[in-house]
Structure formats: structure tokens, C-alpha cells
Design a protein around this motif. Structure first.
Motif, PDB file in Angstrom:
ATOM      1  N   ALA A   1      74.001  50.581  23.076  1.00 43.37           N
ATOM      2  CA  ALA A   1      73.394  49.278  23.371  1.00 43.37           C
ATOM      3  C   ALA A   1      74.423  48.659  24.536  1.00 43.37           C
ATOM      4  O   ALA A   1      74.871  47.405  24.555  1.00 43.37           O
ATOM      5  CB  ALA A   1      73.250  48.343  22.023  1.00 43.37           C
TER       6      ALA A   1
ATOM      7  N   SER B   1      80.368  47.761  30.176  1.00 43.14           N
ATOM      8  CA  SER B   1      79.176  46.902  29.840  1.00 43.14           C
ATOM      9  C   SER B   1      79.346  45.367  30.048  1.00 43.14           C
ATOM     10  O   SER B   1      78.683  44.403  30.404  1.00 43.14           O
ATOM     11  CB  SER B   1      78.555  47.197  28.591  1.00 43.14           C
TER      12      SER B   1
ATOM     13  N   ASN C   1      69.128  58.335  37.085  1.00 42.34           N
ATOM     14  CA  ASN C   1      68.913  57.413  38.103  1.00 42.34           C
ATOM     15  C   ASN C   1      68.843  57.482  39.287  1.00 42.34           C
ATOM     16  O   ASN C   1      68.543  56.988  40.350  1.00 42.34           O
ATOM     17  CB  ASN C   1      69.814  56.006  37.839  1.00 42.34           C
TER      18      ASN C   1
ATOM     19  N   ARG D   1      84.091  52.560  33.536  1.00 41.70           N
ATOM     20  CA  ARG D   1      83.169  53.211  32.554  1.00 41.70           C
ATOM     21  C   ARG D   1      82.704  54.422  33.409  1.00 41.70           C
ATOM     22  O   ARG D   1      81.460  54.205  33.840  1.00 41.70           O
ATOM     23  CB  ARG D   1      82.187  52.373  31.742  1.00 41.70           C
TER      24      ARG D   1
ATOM     25  N   THR E   1      68.787  52.938  35.948  1.00 41.14           N
ATOM     26  CA  THR E   1      68.569  53.737  34.753  1.00 41.14           C
ATOM     27  C   THR E   1      67.010  53.243  34.116  1.00 41.14           C
ATOM     28  O   THR E   1      66.448  54.131  33.624  1.00 41.14           O
ATOM     29  CB  THR E   1      69.874  53.698  33.740  1.00 41.14           C
TER      30      THR E   1
ATOM     31  N   ALA F   1      77.337  51.816  17.809  1.00 42.44           N
ATOM     32  CA  ALA F   1      78.519  52.634  17.099  1.00 42.44           C
ATOM     33  C   ALA F   1      78.760  51.903  15.862  1.00 42.44           C
ATOM     34  O   ALA F   1      79.032  52.723  14.927  1.00 42.44           O
ATOM     35  CB  ALA F   1      79.989  52.384  17.867  1.00 42.44           C
TER      36      ALA F   1
ATOM     37  N   SER G   1      75.470  48.937  29.031  1.00 42.48           N
ATOM     38  CA  SER G   1      74.662  48.407  30.125  1.00 42.48           C
ATOM     39  C   SER G   1      73.433  49.044  30.443  1.00 42.48           C
ATOM     40  O   SER G   1      72.409  48.779  30.514  1.00 42.48           O
ATOM     41  CB  SER G   1      75.499  48.600  31.299  1.00 42.48           C
ATOM     42  N   ALA G   2      73.517  50.600  30.104  1.00 47.47           N
ATOM     43  CA  ALA G   2      72.281  51.343  30.547  1.00 47.47           C
ATOM     44  C   ALA G   2      71.279  51.254  29.042  1.00 47.47           C
ATOM     45  O   ALA G   2      69.996  50.912  29.398  1.00 47.47           O
ATOM     46  CB  ALA G   2      72.816  52.924  30.376  1.00 47.47           C
TER      47      ALA G   2
ATOM     48  N   GLY H   1      66.333  63.244  33.454  1.00 46.26           N
ATOM     49  CA  GLY H   1      66.158  61.832  33.490  1.00 46.26           C
ATOM     50  C   GLY H   1      67.569  61.076  33.970  1.00 46.26           C
ATOM     51  O   GLY H   1      68.288  60.770  33.011  1.00 46.26           O
TER      52      GLY H   1
ATOM     53  N   LEU I   1      70.070  61.092  27.228  1.00 48.17           N
ATOM     54  CA  LEU I   1      70.335  60.707  28.651  1.00 48.17           C
ATOM     55  C   LEU I   1      72.115  60.674  29.065  1.00 48.17           C
ATOM     56  O   LEU I   1      72.156  60.183  30.228  1.00 48.17           O
ATOM     57  CB  LEU I   1      69.542  59.393  29.023  1.00 48.17           C
TER      58      LEU I   1
END
Ligand SMILES: NC(=O)C1=CN([C@@H]2O[C@H](COP(=O)(O)OP(=O)(O)OC[C@H]3O[C@@H](n4cnc5c(N)ncnc54)[C@H](O)[C@@H]3O)[C@@H](O)[C@H]2O)C=CC1
Ligand SMILES: CC(=O)C(=O)O
Ligand SMILES: [Mg+2]
Length: 478
Positions: free
Chosen positions: A220, A164, A385, A71, A188, A258, A222-223, A383, A337
């Protein structure tokens, strides 16, 4: 010379070595390839990795950024071409944290790709097979971790852009035994918390008011879930950390993916997402339902914050932004973001022109400030990481901590949150300029070292042992 130019002109060149250009580079990497600039461990190398690590010419490696390419930014599965992101992140380690460029190692773990276009591409550099999964996948990553920590016991491994599905599992699998962290989940989250606290201050309120903020989160993965967890823990701590404090903190989040609003009625919900599923009773009372669309959720909730980590460009449509006009906040925060630029949920122009000039805006990739007329500027904060990971890595390295604790990550986030001065925040500037990244990184690294000492994790670095660090802490830090 390359690094000198990068350091001296970081504002101009970060968008080239990093988002957005690095995304384009990764998409075209097989055609652009000239020479390997890192190590490639493939599924075909199983059983050989322990000897392969000795092929790398540097005796000392401080930082590894590793990806499996599944990803890359918001661009999906780019297979072996994802190594560009590891190279770009490590350039920032050199530029921001002053890590010796001979002591960084970009790594690609090639377990195949599920990107059919790449599999058919005649120049594709990676394994021409679908991704390994399950135990087979885990055995490759396990072997890699054992190999690199055998050769370089003090190395820090940053996991980057793993889908994720594996990001959370790998983090839990390794974080208590190895010096590692997941930048997308943990880096993040820290940057988002700093921004969210900035948005509270921008309203002229104290940070302790954060638990009252209503947050609609689009994404929803990993970040997104990394941010939700950390934001929720921060709220709960401010409320006293009891069961009811945690419950109350969770109730401030509406998470949309989604398939729409996530509720307890969602089938096959991921365990990481489950704590944020809205209760059916509340949802009915709010005029919402399982799978309600983003615009419906924003209209019913009137959130203080709309935060996008969905990888879907233009998700914050005109309707969604118009609904944000009814936010209960005096300075609604709109954080688009997702990376790279095309995947941003909206542009700053759209946000300022539709919602109003009073908003606080942040995006993952760089955008120009917006001219609002009459000499006023709509500030576009970045914004990303990148404000945190170099300091987390440097602080961990210098402290000699064998793991990266939640406390160390929290200290990094708090340091970034308090870096901005009151008048800047009131002006809508919630993150520093990238030009000061070396100073920010130094401050964050110091905060991480202090916390490692506090938690008795610091074992020292080179000829400075734990006791020397302790003394330094007393003399300089207080
Ligand atoms: N600014 C920063 O520092 C960072 C930004 N990111 C960005 O965040 C994005 C997401 O990353 P991951 O969470 O790892 O990806 P992911 O693919 O695991 O998650 C994406 C999430 O968005 C949801 N989604 C998809 N379409 C949606 C829609 N129409 N409405 C609402 N939600 C929708 C998906 O269901 C999923 O939950 C990427 O674009 C990445 O570049 C990631 C890390 C750091
Ligand atoms: C910034 C970053 O880590 C990402 O977009 O994945
Ligand atoms: Mg990333």
C-alpha cells in the motif's frame, strides 16, 4: 555510439541500464563513482539553486528525472547513490522516445539519508546527515522546482523513487502548476491497468467485465495505492461513475500491507489508503479481520488477481500460491511487480508450477519464459512502467501541454492496453516485447498528444503552434 548500441540491442541491454542491474549499481555507487553524470542539489545549497541551474552546459533540457534516493526500487533508502536510477530512466527516454541525449538531465536532491550503513561508509558521496523532513524538506524541493522551470520553462520533470510519504504530497503540490508527473504512482498505475485489462481479455471476456474482477493487492505504498486508485477509477467509469459505482468498484479491492489486511479498524491510516480500507461488517462476514495475513485473505476471497507491489521477495509463498488455485478466474493473474529481481514476490516458475499452466503472469523485472513441457511456454510478461513513461514524456513534450492531466495518463494506459492483439492476449502475452519499445512509445506519445488537444491543453512545440497541432490531429489521427 552508446545509444546506437542500446537502441539496436534494447532487449539485451535494458536489464543492464535498468532493472535489475541498475539496482546493484545504486547500491555500490559511491565505490563505483568516476565522474558526475547529472546534477546534485543538496540541502547545503539552499538559496543557491537558482544560480546553480545555469552551471548545466545545455541550453535546452527536455526531460529531467529527479529522485531524492529515499526508496530506490525495492532497495530502500540509498541516499545520493539513487542517482543511478535517474540516469537509467533517462537512457530509456533516449532509447525509447528518441529524446536527444544532450537534452536530458538526471538530478539527485540530497537531503541526507536515514541509511545508517551509508552514513558510516567512508566513501559515501552524499551529505552525512539524516534526512530533512517537514517544511525544511519541502522548501528544498520547492526551490529546485522553481530553479529548473525558470531556466527551462518547457522542461518535463519526472519524479522517481521518492518514499511514499512524500510521493503523493509532492504530486498534489506540483501537478497543477508544473509539467511533472510521478512515475511510480502514475506510470506504474497505467501499466498495471493495461495488464489487468489484458488479464480480462485473456479469459475471453470483454474489457467491460473488468469491474467484476476481485483484486488482492499486497503493498500500500506509492505504487500499490497508485494502481488501486487508477484501477478503481477505471472500474467506476465503466459502471457509470455514480456514487454507487465508485462504492462498488472499491469493494473489489482487498489491500494488504506489512501489518496485514487494511480495514477501517486500522489506527493512523494514511489518507491515501483510507478509501481502500475494508468495512468491518463485510470483513466479519467474509471470515476476515483487521490485519488478516495475505494467505488468509487469498483463501477467503479467491481473487481473480493477486498483485504484488510490496518490495518483499518471495512474499507469494507456496501457501499463498496454493490458495490461488481456488481463484474464481479461468485465467488467474499473478503480478509480482516489485523490483529488482530478488524483490519479486515470486518467480514465474513458482507461479506456473504451483497455480497451474493457465495463469497470466507478469513481473516488474525481466525473467525468462517458462518451459511447461510438450512444447508449451508459460509467458513471463514484464509489467514495468518503462512501457509508459517514455511515451508520457514524449507526448507531453510534443503537445506543449503545461500540465499532465489524468486524461492524458488515461489515454496512455488505454493505448498500451489495446496495443496487444487478441491472439497474443489469449496466449497469455499481455505486454509487448521490449524490442518494440520505440513503436509502443510512439503510439503512446500520439495518444497523449491527441488527448491534450481534446482537452484544449496543447500549446504546441517549436514552430508548430496549437492550431497546427489541431489540423494535424484532423488530418492524420482520424
Ligand atoms: N513494476 C513496476 O513498474 C514498478 C514496481 N515498483 C516496485 O514496487 C515496490 C513498492 O514500491 P513503493 O510502493 O513505492 O514502496 P513502499 O515502500 O512505499 O511500499 C511498500 C508497501 O508494501 C507493504 N509491505 C511490506 N511488507 C509487506 C508484507 N509482508 N505483506 C504485504 N505488504 C507488505 C508496506 O507496508 C507498504 O505498504 C518496489 O519494489 C518497487 O520497485 C514500483 C514502481 C513501478
Ligand atoms: C520500475 C520502477 O519505477 C520502480 O521499481 O520503482
Ligand atoms: Mg520507480
Amino acid at each position: 555510439m552508446y545509444y546506437k548500441v542500446l537502441i539496436d540491442n534494447i532487449k539485451e541491454y535494458a536489464p543492464l541500464v535498468y532493472t535489475p542491474t541498475v539496482g546493484l549499481v545504486c547500491q555500490n555507487y559511491s565505490s563505483l563513482f568516476r565522474r558526475p553524470r547529472g546534477m546534485y542539489f543538496s540541502a547545503a545549497d539552499r538559496g543557491e539553486m537558482m544560480s546553480m541551474v545555469y552551471n548545466w552546459p545545455s541550453d535546452q533540457v527536455d526531460m529531467i528525472v529527479v529522485t531524492d534516493g529515499s526508496r530506490i526500487l525495492g532497495l530502500g533508502d540509498l541516499g545520493v547513490q539513487g542517482i543511478g536510477i535517474a540516469i537509467g530512466k533517462l537512457d530509456l527516454y533516449v532509447a525509447a522516445a528518441g529524446i536527444n541525449p544532450q537534452r536530458v538531465l538526471p538530478v539527485m536532491i540530497d537531503v541526507g539519508t536515514n541509511n545508517e550503513m551509508l552514513l558510516k561508509h567512508p566513501l559515501y558521496l552524499g551529505l552525512q546527515q539524516h534526512r530533512l523532513d517537514g517544511e525544511e524538506y519541502l522548501s528544498v524541493i520547492d526551490e529546485f522546482m522553481e530553479a529548473v522551470f525558470t531556466r527551462w520553462p518547457n522542461v518535463i520533470v519526472q519524479f522517481e523513487d521518492f518514499q511514499s510519504k512524500w510521493a503523493f504530497k509532492l504530486l498534489q503540490r506540483y501537478r497543477h502548476t508544473y509539467r511533472m508527473f510521478n512515475d511510480d504512482v502514475q506510470g506504474t498505475a497505467g501499466v498495471a491497468i493495461a495488464g489487468l485489462l489484458g488479464a480480462v481479455r485473456a479469459q475471453g471476456k470483454p474489457m467491460i467485465d473488468f469491474p467484476k474482477q476481485k483484486i488482492v493487492l499486497a503493498g500500500a505504498g506509492s505504487a500499490g495505492i497508485g494502481v488501486a486508485n487508477t484501477a478503481c477509477n477505471t472500474m467506476a467509469r465503466m459502471l457509470g461513475n455514480s456514487e454507487s459505482a465508485i462504492e462498488s468498484a472499491r469493494s473489489q479491492f482487498w489491500v494488504v500491507d506489512a501489518m496485514g489486511l487494511i480495514t477501517e479498524d486500522r489506527a493512523n491510516i494514511d489518507p491515501e489508503v483510507l478509501p481502500f480500507a475494508r468495512k468491518m461488517k463485510e470483513v466479519g462476514y467474509q471470515g476476515l479481520r483487521e490485519g488478516a495475513s495475505l494467505v488468509e485473505v487469498v483463501r477467503q476471497v479467491n481473487p481473480d488477481v493477486l498483485l504484488g507491489l510490496s518490495a518483499v521477495g518471495s512474499l507469494f509463498s507456496k501457501e499463498v500460491l496454493e490458495a490461488m488455485k481456488h481463484s474464481t478466474s479461468t485465467r488467474p493473474a499473478i503480478f509480482a511487480l516489485s523490483n529488482p529481481t530478488k524483490n519479486a514476490e515470486c518467480t514465474p516458475e513458482e507461479a506456473f508450477s504451483i497455480v497451474g499452466h493457465h495463469i497470466i503472469f507478469a513481473s516488474g523485472s525481466p525473467f525468462k519464459n517458462v518451459d511447461l513441457g510438450n512444447g508449451t511456454v508459460g509467458h513471463c510478461n514484464q509489467g514495468n512502467n518503462m512501457y509508459l513513461f517514455p511515451g508520457i514524456g514524449l507526448g507531453t513534450l510534443l503537445s506543449g501541454s503545461p500540465v499532465i492531466s489524468d486524461g492524458m495518463l488515461q489515454a496512455a494506459a488505454e493505448c498500451l492496453a489495446t496495443y496487444m492483439k487478441e491472439e497474443e492476449v489469449l496466449n497469455g502475452i499481455i505486454y509487448p516485447s521490449i524490442s518494440s519499445i520505440r513503436d509502443i512509445t510512439k503510439e503512446i506519445a500520439a495518444a497523449v498528444v491527441r488527448e491534450a488537444i481534446e482537452e484544449d491543453l496543447a500549446e504546441g512545440y517549436r514552430d508548430m503552434d496549437a492550431r497546427d497541432l489541431q489540423k494535424l490531429n484532423q488530418v492524420f489521427f482520424y
